[in-house]
Design an enzyme around this catalytic site. Structure first.
Site, PDB file in Angstrom:
ATOM      1  CB  THR A   1      -0.946   0.085   1.250  1.00  8.80           C
ATOM      2  OG1 THR A   1       0.186   0.311   2.211  1.00  8.80           O
ATOM      3  CG2 THR A   1      -2.186  -1.067   1.471  1.00  8.80           C
TER       4      THR A   1
ATOM      5  CD  GLU B   1      -5.149  -2.842   1.389  1.00  7.63           C
ATOM      6  OE1 GLU B   1      -5.589  -2.388   0.330  1.00  7.63           O
ATOM      7  OE2 GLU B   1      -4.589  -1.998   2.130  1.00  7.63           O
TER       8      GLU B   1
ATOM      9  CE  LYS C   1     -20.252  13.667  14.925  1.00  9.72           C
ATOM     10  NZ  LYS C   1     -20.494  12.094  15.644  1.00  9.72           N
TER      11      LYS C   1
ATOM     12  CD1 TRP D   1     -21.813  11.492  10.523  1.00 15.50           C
ATOM     13  CD2 TRP D   1     -19.608  11.978  10.527  1.00 15.50           C
ATOM     14  NE1 TRP D   1     -21.150  11.089  11.515  1.00 15.50           N
ATOM     15  CE2 TRP D   1     -19.365  11.230  11.767  1.00 15.50           C
ATOM     16  CE3 TRP D   1     -18.605  13.261  10.402  1.00 15.50           C
ATOM     17  CZ2 TRP D   1     -18.558  10.841  12.811  1.00 15.50           C
ATOM     18  CZ3 TRP D   1     -16.566  12.383  11.209  1.00 15.50           C
ATOM     19  CH2 TRP D   1     -17.222  11.076  12.505  1.00 15.50           C
TER      20      TRP D   1
HETATM   21  P1  ADP Z   1      -3.571   2.994  -3.277  1.00 15.61           P
HETATM   22  O1  ADP Z   1      -2.307   2.379  -2.900  1.00 15.61           O
HETATM   23  O2  ADP Z   1      -3.905   3.151  -4.910  1.00 15.61           O
HETATM   24  O3  ADP Z   1      -3.898   4.957  -2.739  1.00 15.61           O
HETATM   25  P2  ADP Z   1      -5.425   2.133  -1.884  1.00 15.61           P
HETATM   26  O4  ADP Z   1      -5.961   0.531  -1.433  1.00 15.61           O
HETATM   27  O5  ADP Z   1      -4.378   2.990  -0.441  1.00 15.61           O
HETATM   28  O6  ADP Z   1      -4.435   2.255  -2.618  1.00 15.61           O
HETATM   29  O7  ADP Z   1      -6.517   3.083  -1.596  1.00 15.61           O
HETATM   30  C1  ADP Z   1      -7.828   2.629  -1.827  1.00 15.61           C
HETATM   31  C2  ADP Z   1      -8.638   3.542  -1.201  1.00 15.61           C
HETATM   32  O8  ADP Z   1      -8.889   4.420  -2.291  1.00 15.61           O
HETATM   33  C3  ADP Z   1     -10.068   2.930  -0.934  1.00 15.61           C
HETATM   34  O9  ADP Z   1     -10.117   2.747   0.004  1.00 15.61           O
HETATM   35  C4  ADP Z   1     -10.516   4.628  -1.394  1.00 15.61           C
HETATM   36  O10 ADP Z   1     -10.606   5.181  -0.103  1.00 15.61           O
HETATM   37  C5  ADP Z   1      -9.806   5.374  -2.148  1.00 15.61           C
HETATM   38  N1  ADP Z   1     -10.738   5.351  -3.707  1.00 15.61           N
HETATM   39  C6  ADP Z   1      -9.996   4.819  -4.648  1.00 15.61           C
HETATM   40  N2  ADP Z   1     -11.351   4.984  -5.983  1.00 15.61           N
HETATM   41  C7  ADP Z   1     -11.982   6.003  -4.549  1.00 15.61           C
HETATM   42  C8  ADP Z   1     -13.227   5.752  -5.749  1.00 15.61           C
HETATM   43  N3  ADP Z   1     -13.492   5.538  -7.143  1.00 15.61           N
HETATM   44  N4  ADP Z   1     -13.739   6.784  -5.468  1.00 15.61           N
HETATM   45  C9  ADP Z   1     -13.708   7.398  -3.917  1.00 15.61           C
HETATM   46  N5  ADP Z   1     -12.799   6.875  -3.545  1.00 15.61           N
HETATM   47  C10 ADP Z   1     -11.801   5.357  -3.362  1.00 15.61           C
END
Ligand code: ADP
Length: 584
Positions: free
Chosen positions: A229, A373, A484, A489
């Protein structure tokens, strides 16, 4: 009672608990114990072959059945080379032999540090094909993260391309001394790396090996790929994919994004092979006979536009920030790349204004959501013909959601106490996921693994969402990015989407800042379009026409460039630090 026959044992059909117990004893006594279900009933297994789902089978299939589909690869200067899947398979075979000659064994981790090009694609198949693990490294990670993950993964060999050679030069002292390096070049002399003792050259490595390979019959649960990640909080964590999860993801993606795939289709992944498997396209494309156009490192709007135009690209995938660049180019030239009809946008929320702008020039938008993941795609918003025919307002509203789940991915919403929330389009809760393409833990990280799943084995995404009865899911925010204010929210995603629709706004990011009266208030940070000077007052007035007054940000900060993560998303962590310094 009719008799049921299972392997080696004939029994009566089970009607009560005693029968079950008897059968269990009889089964235990026999050499061939029959399988039972959770109720103790004997299970009748199908009589189909138990053949493993292996990554090598994708490329051998593609070479045979879709042999003429192309893989076009652009280099840093924009020069392209062309191959077909049939021509690539012998190179993958040579590479697999070469890896074995280097002493690579099943389970060994091989690192790649490279952009989207043909050799990177070949590595995907050669490494996993022999049972080793393809550890893709994101060159945009910070040096301390690069140092950490190479050590944590215990990589044995690192392949790098011309663009990432500088990173290798910078990082080598911090990486293990016994790590071997391969320059993904024609000749060793062209590498910008300087002298690394024992440096190998990709083409020289392939040259002496046979073009055919008898791919090993691995267990389908064998690890095939590793991706960390981007580590926006704490150390990066490794998602370890298997052959089985990779194939199931490829099948699911090919179905959920069926308009992207198929013979005659030409797909350009802007999403990188160095992170989350370019959303699985290096597997789904060959499987479906889709040609791939690898853009190399030139991902600016003009370069992408030219490559798409020349190569007849029909569909592409990327995060909103790269689509923003392409869209600017489309607006400048007054037309889209000639064959482009599909944009898959995800990684962070795609603003409504971007959906409308692309749709208006004839490019259909499918909004997608995923995580490292989850291999990584979880939902995708390909509309049915009826949905596509809805009045524009309704259609755009559907496209603004992150789409419906991919086959094999289950979604559940939970409230604060872990209780299930209804999929009624109103209830907002944390999104949890389950399925055969989703991580059950992190690579060699028991501490983080222990926090990953809930007590029923569902993965916590850290995203707040709502799910509509139609199955469409909408991300409201990341749990930690929700603001918040006075007990209510506010979704930063909603505010960002609205602000991006204002003329002259290129990127909008909203963060919560401490407030004595309301606990937290939203602050809007804007990166203007180059040369534009949107006014704060008119921007806030525009927002006030779209949302409740108390949700309108208190202030706007203009920045030349909003900080982005290694994957091109807004880095809220970094942004909060910058804003805290500014405010101090
Ligand atoms: P990276 O390492 O590619 O940044 P992550 O696994 O950390 O990937 O990113 C996943 C997160 O990115 C998701 O949990 C979500 O919060 C965000 N995300 C992915 N696609 C979208 C989307 N289309 N709209 C909003 N948030 C998104």
């Amino acid at each position: 009672m009719p008799a049921a026959r299972t392997t080696g044992i004939a029994v009566s059909a089970l009607s009560d608990e005693n029968d079950c117990k008897q059968v269990r004893r009889a089964g235990d006594a026999a050499a061939n114990v029959p399988p039972y279900d959770q109720g103790g009933n004997i299970v009748l297994n199908g009589l189909m072959m138990d053949r493993p789902l292996l990554i090598s089978s994708i490329i051998t299939y593609a070479a045979e059945v879709h042999g003429t589909a192309e893989l076009v690869s652009a280099d840093a200067q924009g020069h392209v080379t062309r191959s077909t899947y049939a021509e690539i398979l012998p190179r993958i075979s040579r590479l697999a032999h070469a890896l074995r000659t280097l002493g690579i064994r099943p389970g060994d981790r091989i690192a790649t540090l490279a952009f989207n090009n043909q050799r990177h694609f070949e590595l995907y198949y050669a490494i996993s094909g022999i049972g080793a693990v393809c550890h893709t490294i994101n060159p945009r990670l910070f040096p301390e993260q690069l140092a950490y993950i190479v050590k944590h993964a215990s990589d044995r060999v690192l392949f790098f391309d011309g663009v990432t050679a500088g990173i290798v030069r910078q990082m080598r002292a911090q990486w293990p001394a016994d790590l071997r390096y391969v320059a993904m070049e024609d000749e060793p002399s062209t590498s910008a790396i300087g002298d690394i003792p024992g440096l190998l050259c990709y083409e020289a490595l392939l040259a002496d090996h046979p073009p055919a390979m008898s791919w090993p019959e691995l267990d389908e649960k064998t690890a095939s790929g590793l991706c960390y990640t981007s580590g926006t909080t704490g150390e990066p964590k490794g998602a370890l994919y298997s052959h089985r999860s990779t194939l199931l993801h490829a099948f699911g993606l090919a179905m959920s994004a069926s308009k992207l795939h198929g013979q005659g289709k030409r797909l350009l992944p802007i999403v990188p092979l160095f992170h989350v498997n370019a959303w699985g396209t290096p597997y789904s494309a060959p499987l479906t006979g889709t040609s791939m156009i690898m853009p190399g490192p030139r991902l600016d709007g003009a370069s992408l536009f030219d490559l798409m135009d020349r190569e007849g690209v029909t569909g592409s995938l990327g995060v909103p920030t790269v689509w923003r660049g392409l869209l600017t180019e489309i607006e400048k030239r007054g037309r889209k790349p000639k064959d482009l009809t599909l944009a898959i946008i995800g990684g962070s929320a795609c603003p409504r204004s971007m959906i409308e702008a692309l749709e208006n020039v004839g490019v259909e938008v499918n909004h997608a959501w995923g995580m490292t993941e989850m291999s990584p795609v979880g939902t995708c918003g390909q509309l049915s013909p009826e949905q596509a025919a809805l009045p524009a307002e309704e259609k755009f509203a559907l496209q603004e959601t992150q789409g419906h789940r991919m086959y094999g991915v289950e979604l559940k919403l939970v409230g604060d106490r872990g209780e299930r929330l209804p999929h009624d389009g109103r209830a907002v809760g944390e999104l949890l996921i389950r399925g055969p393409t989703i991580a059950s833990g992190y690579f060699e990280n028991p501490e983080a693994s222990a926090k990953l799943l809930d007590s029923d084995g569902w993965l916590r995404t850290g995203d707040m969402a709502r799910i509509y009865p139609s199955g469409f899911m909408q991300i409201v925010d990341r749990t930690k990015d929700l603001i918040k204010s006075g007990g209510e929210w506010i979704s930063s995603v909603d505010l960002e989407n609205i602000a991006t629709a204002f003329p002259g706004v290129a990127i909008a990011a909203v963060i919560g800042i401490p407030d004595a009266k309301w606990d937290e208030r939203p602050l809007l940070v804007v990166q203007p379009v180059s040369g534009a000077t949107p006014s704060k007052e008119s921007l806030l007035a525009f927002m006030a026409t779209k949302i409740a007054k108390w949700q309108v940000p208190d202030d706007v900060v203009f920045m030349d460039s909003v900080p982005l993560t290694a994957t091109g998303k807004i880095s809220k962590l970094h942004l909060r630090e910058v804003i805290a310094r500014l405010r101090a």
